[in-house]
Design a protein around this motif. Structure first.
Motif, short mmCIF file in Angstrom:
data_model
loop_
_atom_site.label_atom_id
_atom_site.label_comp_id
_atom_site.label_asym_id
_atom_site.label_seq_id
_atom_site.Cartn_x
_atom_site.Cartn_y
_atom_site.Cartn_z
N SER A 14 13.69 -3.88 6.03
CA SER A 14 13.27 -2.45 5.52
C SER A 14 11.80 -2.54 5.23
N ASP A 15 11.46 -1.33 4.95
CA ASP A 15 9.87 -1.00 4.61
C ASP A 15 9.46 -1.85 3.57
N GLN A 16 10.53 -1.79 2.53
CA GLN A 16 10.23 -2.67 0.98
C GLN A 16 10.01 -4.06 1.44
N GLN A 17 11.16 -4.66 2.13
CA GLN A 17 11.14 -6.12 2.47
C GLN A 17 9.82 -6.35 3.16
N TRP A 18 9.24 -5.61 4.11
CA TRP A 18 8.32 -5.97 4.82
C TRP A 18 7.01 -5.99 3.80
N ARG A 19 6.83 -5.03 2.95
CA ARG A 19 5.71 -5.03 1.89
C ARG A 19 5.77 -6.27 1.03
N VAL A 20 7.00 -6.95 0.91
CA VAL A 20 7.00 -8.11 -0.01
C VAL A 20 6.44 -9.19 0.86
N LEU A 21 7.09 -9.23 2.01
CA LEU A 21 6.74 -10.28 2.86
C LEU A 21 4.97 -10.20 3.32
N ARG A 22 4.68 -9.23 3.33
CA ARG A 22 3.07 -8.93 3.67
C ARG A 22 2.57 -9.36 2.36
N VAL A 23 2.85 -9.12 1.22
CA VAL A 23 1.98 -9.58 0.11
C VAL A 23 2.40 -11.37 0.02
N LEU A 24 3.41 -11.76 0.24
CA LEU A 24 3.53 -13.17 0.23
C LEU A 24 2.87 -13.87 1.36
N GLY A 25 2.71 -13.38 2.50
CA GLY A 25 1.97 -13.91 3.60
C GLY A 25 0.46 -13.69 3.24
N GLU A 26 -0.17 -12.85 2.52
CA GLU A 26 -1.34 -12.73 2.15
C GLU A 26 -1.64 -14.07 1.35
N HIS A 27 -0.78 -14.29 0.30
CA HIS A 27 -0.97 -15.27 -0.74
C HIS A 27 -0.21 -16.74 -0.42
N ALA A 28 0.15 -16.83 0.85
CA ALA A 28 0.68 -18.14 1.43
C ALA A 28 0.08 -19.24 0.98
N GLY A 29 -1.21 -19.15 0.74
CA GLY A 29 -2.16 -20.49 0.52
C GLY A 29 -1.97 -20.82 -0.75
N ASP A 30 -1.34 -20.04 -1.67
CA ASP A 30 -1.22 -20.17 -3.11
C ASP A 30 -0.05 -21.04 -3.44
N PRO A 31 -0.45 -22.54 -3.68
CA PRO A 31 0.95 -23.46 -3.77
C PRO A 31 1.73 -23.04 -4.93
N ALA A 32 1.16 -22.26 -6.01
CA ALA A 32 2.24 -21.93 -7.23
C ALA A 32 3.01 -20.88 -7.10
N GLY A 33 2.70 -20.14 -5.79
CA GLY A 33 3.68 -18.84 -5.72
C GLY A 33 3.12 -17.79 -6.25
N VAL A 34 3.62 -16.63 -6.11
CA VAL A 34 3.29 -15.17 -6.58
C VAL A 34 4.17 -14.76 -7.80
N GLU A 35 3.78 -14.54 -8.88
CA GLU A 35 4.74 -13.95 -10.06
C GLU A 35 5.15 -12.60 -9.35
N THR A 36 6.53 -12.54 -9.85
CA THR A 36 7.28 -11.17 -9.34
C THR A 36 6.51 -9.94 -9.78
N GLY A 37 5.79 -10.02 -11.10
CA GLY A 37 5.11 -8.84 -11.27
C GLY A 37 3.92 -8.40 -10.46
#
Length: 159
Positions: free
Chosen positions: A37-60
């Motif tokens: 879905s559009d929403q799932q893509w937006r989440v994946l895009r955010v996670l892809g942009e921060h993929a180098g962060d070993p801690a992950g991305v806070e849900t907020g």
């Protein structure tokens, strides 16, 4: 008695939505091919942009950057976790918080879809010109900054 239009300016929110829909017309078929879905893509895009962060991305932060409300994000993340695209864990520094990472499958999807999306942006740049596209980005960033509540940077990250 004549009805006068009380508006002097064009309907900017509607124009922004129309522009979004026009751009998404090119992206949605690729998303649907992959069951996103559009929403799932937006989440994946955010996670892809921060993929180098070993801690992950806070849900907020994911919610802010993907422009999703908390309850909607929960449902989106549930489906994405079920489909093996993301992993959620408790934040090691604060167990009350949750961090999200894209799985290898999720990142592979980001890379595959980014080729299609970037080729569309290259086409837009060829049609509009590099300078005009840069001006569009600058104008949109300016509108976002102008309308942002005090203490909130464009993109939703709080200072």
């Amino acid at each position: 008695m004549s009805a006068r239009n009380p508006f002097v300016h064009r309907n900017l929110p509607r124009l922004l939505l129309e522009a979004r829909e026009a751009v998404m017309q090119h992206t949605r078929p690729s998303l649907r091919e992959h069951g996103l879905s559009d929403q799932q893509w937006r989440v994946l895009r955010v996670l892809g942009e921060h993929a180098g962060d070993p801690a992950g991305v806070e849900t907020g932060r994911v919610a802010r950057e993907a422009l999703l409300l908390g309850p909607s994000l929960t449902g989106v993340l549930n489906r994405m976790e079920r489909d093996g695209l993301i992993r959620r864990n408790r934040c090691p520094q604060d167990a009350r918080r949750t961090v999200v990472r894209a799985t290898a499958a999720g990142l592979a999807l980001v890379h595959e879809l980014s080729r299609t999306i970037e080729s569309h942006y290259q086409w837009m740049e060829a049609q509009l010109g590099r300078e005009r596209l840069a001006q569009l980005y600058d104008l949109l960033d300016g509108v976002i900054a102008l309308e942002a509540p005090d203490g909130v940077e464009p993109g939703g990250a709080e200072e």
